[in-house]
Structures are given as C-alpha cells and as structure tokens.
Design a protein around this motif. Structure first.
Motif, short mmCIF file in Angstrom:
data_model
loop_
_atom_site.label_atom_id
_atom_site.label_comp_id
_atom_site.label_asym_id
_atom_site.label_seq_id
_atom_site.Cartn_x
_atom_site.Cartn_y
_atom_site.Cartn_z
N GLN A 248 -20.65 12.08 6.84
CA GLN A 248 -20.82 13.53 6.89
C GLN A 248 -20.45 14.05 8.26
O GLN A 248 -20.51 13.34 9.24
N VAL A 249 -20.07 15.31 8.26
CA VAL A 249 -19.73 15.95 9.52
C VAL A 249 -20.99 16.13 10.37
O VAL A 249 -22.08 16.38 9.84
N GLN A 250 -20.87 15.96 11.67
CA GLN A 250 -21.98 16.19 12.58
C GLN A 250 -21.83 17.57 13.22
O GLN A 250 -20.70 17.97 13.57
N LEU A 251 -22.95 18.27 13.34
CA LEU A 251 -22.93 19.65 13.82
C LEU A 251 -23.88 19.82 15.00
O LEU A 251 -25.02 19.34 14.94
N VAL A 252 -23.42 20.50 16.03
CA VAL A 252 -24.25 20.75 17.20
C VAL A 252 -24.14 22.22 17.59
O VAL A 252 -23.05 22.70 17.90
N GLU A 253 -25.28 22.90 17.57
CA GLU A 253 -25.30 24.32 17.91
C GLU A 253 -25.58 24.53 19.39
O GLU A 253 -26.21 23.69 20.05
N SER A 254 -25.13 25.66 19.88
CA SER A 254 -25.43 26.07 21.25
C SER A 254 -25.35 27.59 21.34
O SER A 254 -24.85 28.24 20.41
N GLY A 255 -25.87 28.13 22.42
CA GLY A 255 -25.72 29.56 22.66
C GLY A 255 -26.96 30.40 22.44
O GLY A 255 -26.95 31.60 22.68
N GLY A 256 -28.03 29.78 21.97
CA GLY A 256 -29.25 30.54 21.77
C GLY A 256 -29.87 30.95 23.10
O GLY A 256 -29.44 30.53 24.17
N GLY A 257 -30.88 31.76 23.01
CA GLY A 257 -31.57 32.20 24.22
C GLY A 257 -32.53 33.33 23.94
O GLY A 257 -32.79 33.66 22.78
N SER A 258 -33.02 33.92 25.01
CA SER A 258 -33.95 35.05 24.92
C SER A 258 -33.27 36.30 25.45
O SER A 258 -32.77 36.29 26.58
N VAL A 259 -33.27 37.34 24.65
CA VAL A 259 -32.64 38.61 25.05
C VAL A 259 -33.51 39.77 24.62
O VAL A 259 -34.40 39.62 23.76
N GLN A 260 -33.23 40.92 25.18
CA GLN A 260 -33.93 42.13 24.76
C GLN A 260 -33.23 42.74 23.54
O GLN A 260 -32.03 42.53 23.32
N ALA A 261 -33.96 43.49 22.80
CA ALA A 261 -33.41 44.16 21.63
C ALA A 261 -32.21 45.02 22.04
O ALA A 261 -32.21 45.65 23.10
N GLY A 262 -31.20 45.01 21.18
CA GLY A 262 -30.00 45.78 21.44
C GLY A 262 -28.90 44.98 22.12
O GLY A 262 -27.74 45.42 22.13
N ARG A 263 -29.24 43.83 22.68
CA ARG A 263 -28.25 43.01 23.36
C ARG A 263 -27.54 42.07 22.37
O ARG A 263 -27.80 42.11 21.16
N SER A 264 -26.66 41.26 22.92
CA SER A 264 -25.84 40.38 22.08
C SER A 264 -25.99 38.92 22.48
O SER A 264 -26.33 38.62 23.64
N LEU A 265 -25.74 38.07 21.53
CA LEU A 265 -25.65 36.63 21.77
C LEU A 265 -24.53 36.08 20.92
O LEU A 265 -24.23 36.62 19.85
N ARG A 266 -23.95 34.98 21.39
CA ARG A 266 -22.90 34.31 20.64
C ARG A 266 -23.30 32.86 20.45
O ARG A 266 -23.44 32.12 21.42
N LEU A 267 -23.46 32.49 19.21
CA LEU A 267 -23.80 31.10 18.88
C LEU A 267 -22.53 30.33 18.56
O LEU A 267 -21.61 30.87 17.94
N SER A 268 -22.52 29.07 18.94
CA SER A 268 -21.40 28.21 18.63
C SER A 268 -21.89 26.96 17.93
O SER A 268 -23.02 26.51 18.15
N CYS A 269 -21.05 26.41 17.09
CA CYS A 269 -21.35 25.19 16.37
C CYS A 269 -20.12 24.28 16.50
O CYS A 269 -19.04 24.64 16.02
N ALA A 270 -20.33 23.15 17.14
CA ALA A 270 -19.24 22.18 17.30
C ALA A 270 -19.38 21.12 16.23
O ALA A 270 -20.43 20.49 16.10
N ALA A 271 -18.31 20.93 15.48
CA ALA A 271 -18.29 19.93 14.41
C ALA A 271 -17.53 18.71 14.87
O ALA A 271 -16.51 18.82 15.56
N SER A 272 -18.00 17.55 14.46
CA SER A 272 -17.30 16.31 14.80
C SER A 272 -17.40 15.32 13.64
O SER A 272 -18.25 15.46 12.77
N GLY A 273 -16.52 14.37 13.67
CA GLY A 273 -16.53 13.34 12.63
C GLY A 273 -15.50 13.61 11.54
O GLY A 273 -14.89 12.68 11.04
N TYR A 274 -15.34 14.83 11.17
CA TYR A 274 -14.38 15.21 10.14
C TYR A 274 -13.80 16.58 10.50
O TYR A 274 -14.45 17.39 11.16
N SER A 275 -12.63 16.85 10.01
CA SER A 275 -12.06 18.19 10.15
C SER A 275 -12.84 19.16 9.28
O SER A 275 -13.26 18.82 8.17
N ILE A 276 -13.01 20.37 9.79
CA ILE A 276 -13.78 21.36 9.03
C ILE A 276 -12.93 22.10 8.01
O ILE A 276 -13.41 23.00 7.34
N ASP A 277 -11.66 21.72 7.91
CA ASP A 277 -10.78 22.40 6.96
C ASP A 277 -11.32 22.38 5.54
O ASP A 277 -11.12 23.33 4.78
#
Length: 125
Positions: A1-30
């Motif tokens: 199975q593909v392995q997944l690792v998330e990043s980018g979380g955090g603490s912010v105030q309402a109205g702000r933005s965050l960008r989460l990322s997920c890196a996949a490995s082991g297999y192509s996500i196609d």
C-alpha cells in the motif's frame, strides 16, 4: 500500500489560511483516489475533500468555497489549501488513498483504506 505523510498543520486565528500537504511514497498516486478527512475531538471522522483518478473533486458543504484540493502527480503529493478558517475547522486532518487500478473514476469515502498519521489544525476565534 501507498504510504502517506501529512504536514502543514498548526494553530491559527479565524479567518487565516493554512496549507496541508500529503507526501505519498511506495507507489505512484496516478492510480489512487486521494482525499482529506478530519476528526474533531469527540466527533466521528468526516470526509473534507476527495479527488478521483478521473480528476473529479468533491468538497463537503462545510468547506465548499473555502478549501481547495490539488494534486501533483510528478511530485506524488496532495495538498489542501484552507482559507477563511473557522473554529469549527479545528480537527486532526488525515490524508487517505484508495487504489482504483487502471480505471479512472471517483471513489466513495468508504473506499479509502490507506491513511496517514494526521496533522492537527487548531483555529481560534
């Protein structure tokens, strides 16, 4: 199975933005549907945004117009751009995958069976 690792979380105030990322490995996500789920304390896990191998995108009503899912097959990554965050968006966010083989289609939320470890998002008012 593909392995997944998330990043980018955090603490912010309402109205702000965050960008989460997920890196996949082991297999192509196609050949994988990829999606974002979240689970707030004391609540059931819910899907947030799903992307099919046919390029389709779905958003939960609660995030529609604020969140954007995108995928970079060359980098084997999935991202979730979260704008105009609200306190009710606070949760552990998980990246997930579902293998579709050589068929290009959307996947139902029940098909996702590979999961990352999650990244915490906390939005304060």
């Amino acid at each position: 199975q593909v392995q997944l690792v998330e990043s980018g979380g955090g603490s912010v105030q309402a109205g702000r933005s965050l960008r989460l990322s997920c890196a996949a490995s082991g297999y192509s996500i196609d050949n994988y549907c990829l999606g974002w789920f979240r689970q707030a304390a004391g609540k059931q896990r819910e899907w947030v945004s799903l992307r099919g191998t046919d390029g389709s995108r779905r958003y939960a009503d609660s995030v529609k117009g604020r969140f954007t899912i995108s995928q970079d097959n060359a980098k084997n990554t999935l991202t979730l751009q979260m704008n105009s965050l609200k306190p009710e968006d606070s949760a552990m966010y998980y990246c997930a995958a579902a293998h579709t083989g050589r068929v290009f289609r959307a996947c139902s939320e029940d098909e996702y069976n590979s999961w990352g470890q999650g990244t915490q998002v906390t939005v304060s008012s």
